[in-house]
Design a protein around this motif. Sequence first.
Motif: not given
Length: 371
Positions: A56-58, A60, A153-154, A156, A191, A224-225, A228
Motif C-alpha cells: 500500500c502507498r501509505h 511500509y 490504486y492506493l 496497489n 489522494e 512508503r510514498e 501522499i
Amino acid sequence: MNKIRGLLNNEVFLSEIFQAFPNLADNITSFFLNRQTLGGPTFLSWVLTYNCPLSCRHCYIQPRSDILSKDDRLKIAKKIGQSSVYWVSLIGGEPLITPEIMDIAKILKKEKKKVTITTNGLFLNNFIQEIIDLDLDAIQISVDSHKKEQHDYLRNSPGLFENVLKSVIEIRKKRKSSKPFIKLRCTLSRENYLEVINYVRFWKDKADAIYFQPVVDNIMNRVRESEILFRKEEESSFRKVFSELQKEFASFSNLYYNFMPDYIFHREQLWRKLKFKCILIPASALYILPDGNTAVCYGRRDKTGGNLINKSIKEIWRSKEVKALQDDIKNKHLEGFDRECFCWEPYTLPNLYLLSLYNFISKVIGKKWEG
C-alpha cells in the motif's frame, strides 16, 4: 446532542463498557497512582505477523520471517484465554495469512474473550463462514475509497475493492445477529480526503461503523510514498470538507474529528493546546509481537516487557519492565513535543476524554500525577 452522539457512536457499546469497567478502572487508577494492578491488561493487540502481500502507498512494512511455530502461537492463545484480558485484536501485517488464525480465534472465543480481526480484505472471503460460526465479535477492514479504481490504486492491488465489497455484503447477509460487527477504516491522505462525504454515503448502509485515520509518517506507521502526505496548502479545503461531513453525519462530531485538521496541519500547537499525554494505551493495553515479545506501545516495540513463551500475561503486566515502559511513556511529554511520538489513532478519542478528566482533576487538586 451531536457531541453526545459523537462520543457514543456506533463503535461504542455501553454494555461492553460496563463489562470491561472493573479491569479498566483498576488499570487506569493504578497507572496514575503508581501502584500495582490487580490483574492484567484490559486490551491486547496481537501482531501475528509483520508480513503482508500488499504494498500500500501509505504503508511500509519490511518482510520478516515469523519466528513462532504453530504450537507456540496456540500456547500463547491459551495463556491469553486464562488471563483477565477483555478484548483481543488480531492484527498484522495481514493476520489472515497466519495459517492457524482461526484456531487462535476459537481458543479465545471459547474463553469468552471479545475478538477482532483487522484485515485488508484480500483473503477475507475465504474465512467468512468460519468467522460467523465462531461468533467473532468484530471484523475491521481497511478500505480507502468507495471507488474501486482509487482504492486499488492506493493499495496497489487490482481487484481488491471488489473482494472487499463482496465480503462485506456476504457477511451482512449470512450473520445471524449483529456479529461480527463490521468496521471500516479509511486511511486519509491527500489522494482521497475530498471524497469522505461520498465515501460515507456509499458505505454507511453496508458497514456498521466507519472511521478515518490520517496518514502519518512516525514510529507507529512508516509511509512508503511520501507524496501522499498532506501539504500545508490543503488545510483550507480539508477543514471545509470535514465541517460538511460533521454537519451531515452526527457520528463524526467528536473531539477526534474536531481536532483532526489541527493534528494534520498544526501538530505541535495542538499538542501544547491539549497538554497531550498518552494515557489509555500504556495504562490498559499490551502488544504481543510476532516473536512472542511484548510491548506497551507498538511504536516503541524495541523495548520489551518480556516474552509470553516463558511467562504469563499477568506476570508480564505486573513486571518491573512493563512498569518502567509505562512510566517512560507517561512522562514522555515532559521532554517536550516529539512529532514521532504523537499519534492520531482510533483509541485517541477515549484518550482525549481521559486527558480532559486528568487535566480537570489536576487543576482542582493542584497536582500533576507524574512518575
